[in-house]
Write an enzyme that holds these catalytic residues in place. Structure first.
Site, PDB file in Angstrom:
ATOM      1  N   HIS A  27       0.705  -1.005   0.005  1.00 41.42           N
ATOM      2  CA  HIS A  27      -0.143  -0.109   0.101  1.00 41.42           C
ATOM      3  C   HIS A  27       0.932   1.383  -0.111  1.00 41.42           C
ATOM      4  CE1 HIS A  27      -3.735   2.310   1.052  1.00 41.42           C
ATOM      5  NE2 HIS A  27      -2.942   2.944   1.526  1.00 41.42           N
ATOM      6  N   GLU A  28       1.816   1.131   0.812  1.00 39.84           N
ATOM      7  CA  GLU A  28       2.654   2.467   0.994  1.00 39.84           C
ATOM      8  C   GLU A  28       3.699   2.541  -0.273  1.00 39.84           C
ATOM      9  OE1 GLU A  28       2.240   4.827   2.883  1.00 39.84           O
ATOM     10  OE2 GLU A  28       0.642   3.931   4.095  1.00 39.84           O
ATOM     11  N   HIS A  31       1.880   4.318  -3.095  1.00 37.71           N
ATOM     12  CA  HIS A  31       1.996   5.981  -2.993  1.00 37.71           C
ATOM     13  C   HIS A  31       2.981   6.529  -3.374  1.00 37.71           C
ATOM     14  CE1 HIS A  31      -1.928   6.091  -0.951  1.00 37.71           C
ATOM     15  NE2 HIS A  31      -1.577   5.535   0.172  1.00 37.71           N
TER      16      HIS A  31
END
Length: 213
Positions: A27-28, A31
């Site tokens: 997820h990170e 980004h």
């Protein structure tokens, strides 16, 4: 999660913990990767443009994951001033949930393919639990992070779908009350309101939609 240890289900605890850490890391990374693609190298310079979970781990967030199954990773740093497009904030915010959706699609279809092909690794109960929970956890992370409250990704996405004045008003309200709304939602879940159970059920339904094999 603690209940699993109390019930001596150590293997299941480890499988879910690994799946959660793996999912938060992707997820990170999503980004940071999208931010990098549109001109912002802040995440790369901070050593966060990696799939190694260690740089992404927040000690308190990890403790929450292991204790109650809900936690967080360290937010990837970005500098919107470096974005080469006015849609930069939207793209970066959507990248995290988008990465979780992609991981869920790959996971559930890889498992289904392995089962149908008769591959030995995929015929075990351990494989069933790991791949199923990995897919469901990613669906849960995607859906939860799309909620437009507090610091969740949805709060950066929603303004792009609103008229300018309404978007500005929403941003003001969310900045003031959003975190309280998020904490209240979590509190309601632990008080018996099936908040996360409902999101989990939606995730299970969506798994049937993304199952292509």
């Amino acid at each position: 999660m603690i209940q699993l240890l109390l019930q001596q289900q150590y293997l299941l605890f480890v499988l879910i913990a690994v799946a959660l850490i793996f999912s938060l890391t992707f997820h990170e990374f999503g980004h940071g990767k999208v931010a990098s693609l549109i001109g912002d190298d802040t995440a790369k310079r901070a050593g966060r443009l990696t799939l190694n979970p260690i740089p992404h781990i927040d000690p308190l967030g990890l403790l929450m994951v292991l204790a109650i199954g809900i936690g967080y990773a360290k937010p990837v740093p970005t500098d919107p001033r470096k974005f080469r497009t006015r849609w930069g904030t939207l793209l970066v915010a959507a990248a995290g949930p988008g990465m979780n959706l992609l991981l869920a699609i790959i996971t559930i279809n890889l498992y289904a393919l392995g089962v149908k092909a008769g591959w030995g690794l995929f015929q075990t109960e351990v494989a069933y639990f790991f791949f199923t929970y990995l897919a469901l956890i990613n669906m849960l992370l995607m859906l939860f992070n799309l909620l437009p409250i507090g610091p969740l990704d949805g709060s950066y996405i929603l303004p792009y779908a609103l008229p300018r004045e309404m978007a500005l008003r929403y941003l003001q309200i969310n900045q003031r009350y959003g975190t309280y709304a998020l904490l209240g939602l979590i509190a309601l879940n632990f008080l018996g309101v099936p908040v996360f159970q409902t999101i989990w059920k939606i995730g299970e339904f969506m798994l049937g939609i993304i199952l292509l094999v």
